[in-house]
Design a protein around this motif. Structure first.
Motif, short mmCIF file in Angstrom:
data_model
loop_
_atom_site.label_atom_id
_atom_site.label_comp_id
_atom_site.label_asym_id
_atom_site.label_seq_id
_atom_site.Cartn_x
_atom_site.Cartn_y
_atom_site.Cartn_z
N UNK A 189 0.84 -1.19 0.00
CA UNK A 189 0.00 0.00 0.00
C UNK A 189 0.88 1.25 0.00
N UNK A 190 0.79 2.03 -1.08
CA UNK A 190 1.48 3.31 -1.19
C UNK A 190 0.42 4.40 -1.25
N UNK A 191 0.47 5.39 -0.36
CA UNK A 191 -0.54 6.45 -0.37
C UNK A 191 -0.68 7.08 -1.75
N UNK A 192 -1.93 7.20 -2.21
CA UNK A 192 -2.20 7.83 -3.49
C UNK A 192 -2.07 6.92 -4.69
N UNK A 229 13.85 4.19 -2.23
CA UNK A 229 13.86 3.36 -3.42
C UNK A 229 13.38 1.98 -3.02
N UNK A 230 12.33 1.51 -3.70
CA UNK A 230 11.66 0.27 -3.33
C UNK A 230 11.86 -0.78 -4.41
N UNK A 231 12.10 -2.01 -3.99
CA UNK A 231 12.22 -3.14 -4.91
C UNK A 231 11.29 -4.25 -4.42
N UNK A 263 9.19 6.16 -3.57
CA UNK A 263 8.06 6.65 -2.78
C UNK A 263 8.60 7.27 -1.51
N UNK A 264 7.75 8.02 -0.81
CA UNK A 264 8.18 8.53 0.49
C UNK A 264 7.67 7.66 1.63
N UNK A 265 6.72 6.76 1.31
CA UNK A 265 6.19 5.87 2.35
C UNK A 265 5.48 4.69 1.70
N UNK A 266 5.53 3.54 2.33
CA UNK A 266 4.74 2.38 1.89
C UNK A 266 4.53 1.46 3.08
N UNK A 267 3.46 0.65 2.99
CA UNK A 267 3.15 -0.34 4.01
C UNK A 267 3.00 -1.69 3.33
#
Length: 304
Positions: A189-192, A229-231, A263-267
């Protein structure tokens, strides 16, 4: 006179007395007072020592050890005016390598800390839902990268004994145990953005993109851009060929096996509780993990 504190992981040093004399001489050569000296323990891996140093009003805190020691010391310095000097020693030292700081050259690294420039960089805030209550009940700080899934299993399998024998290739040996594994049902889940549901091997969020051996998992990672940076990795069996190819070629093209994002945030919610690691240390098991960028939260002394 200005005064520094040195927080040392004694397992990384053969002769502590000689090291202390050497670093004291460097400090006094710059006109600084004799440093406060703290050694880490298993129970107190660095944060408590750094907080004690701050209570003494020191002008600089130097963390001597691997990424884990640096992370623990840095967690006490977030959002303060006291800069961190990184005296990197150990196996990975990914944070120091990303910042192009001396490795296993403690006097040289301290000189950078005394003569360098204060540079604000990002930290990673990692929150865990360890009870499955949909509430985050613990928070940790990272500087390099954190991950949930099989990468944390690799870190758990990479013992200090193995690292002392094999160096950074110990991670490869531990990774061989994960060549074949069950995938993990996850919801990201990434906001937006639309929620992504996918079976995964691991999800990693980083501030520094370098891996052991010099490979770059996140070639666009920058330590001061306010972004993670997300992978997202889906490996196992022949799927690893695609994953390895993406890493080696630094490809930005997404696939089912390998997806990159900034992203700046993720769950990340996982179907079954999974290990979570940060900067190479396993910090617990969680039903959900939130990664968030803390922009400019840490001041590090870097070369001019």
């Amino acid at each position: 006179m200005q005064r520094a504190a040195v927080v040392v992981n004694p397992t990384k040093v053969k002769d502590l007395r000689r090291l202390r004399d050497e670093l004291t001489a460097v400090l006094q050569g710059y006109g600084w007072a004799e440093p406060l000296w703290f050694e880490t323990t298993v129970a107190e891996p660095g944060e408590g020592q750094a907080r004690e140093a701050l209570a003494h009003g020191v002008d600089l805190v130097a963390a001597l050890g691997g990424d884990g020691t640096v992370r623990c010391v840095a967690s006490a310095l977030l959002n303060t005016d006291t800069p961190l000097a990184v005296l990197a020693g150990g196996t990975g030292n990914l944070f120091a390598r990303q910042l192009r700081l001396p490795i296993n050259k403690y006097a040289d690294a301290l000189r950078v800390g005394l003569s360098g420039t204060d540079s604000p960089i990002d930290a990673i805030r990692i929150s865990l839902d360890s009870r499955g209550s949909s509430e985050f009940d613990s928070e940790h700080i990272g500087l390099v990268m954190g991950g949930v899934g099989r990468d944390a299993d690799i870190m758990a399998d990479t013992t200090d004994k193995l690292k002392s024998r094999l160096g950074w290739t110990a991670y490869l040996v531990a990774g061989l145990r994960q060549l074949s594994h069950q995938l993990i049902p996850a919801r990201i889940d990434v906001p937006g953005r639309p929620v992504l549901s996918r079976d995964i091997t691991a999800v990693l969020a980083g501030n520094c993109g370098m891996l052991q051996g010099g490979m770059k998992l996140m070639p666009d990672a920058v330590v001061d851009d306010g972004l993670l940076d997300v992978v997202v990795v889906k490996g196992g069996g022949v799927r690893w060929l695609s994953v390895i190819g993406k890493v080696l070629t630094r490809s930005h093209k997404d696939s089912e096996q390998f997806t990159r994002a900034q992203v700046d945030q993720l769950t990340v919610h996982v179907g079954t509780p999974q290990r979570v690691e940060v900067d190479g240390d396993v910090i617990g098991t969680a039903h959900a993990v939130r990664f968030a960028a803390a922009r400019g939260a840490l001041t590090v002394r870097l070369p001019r």
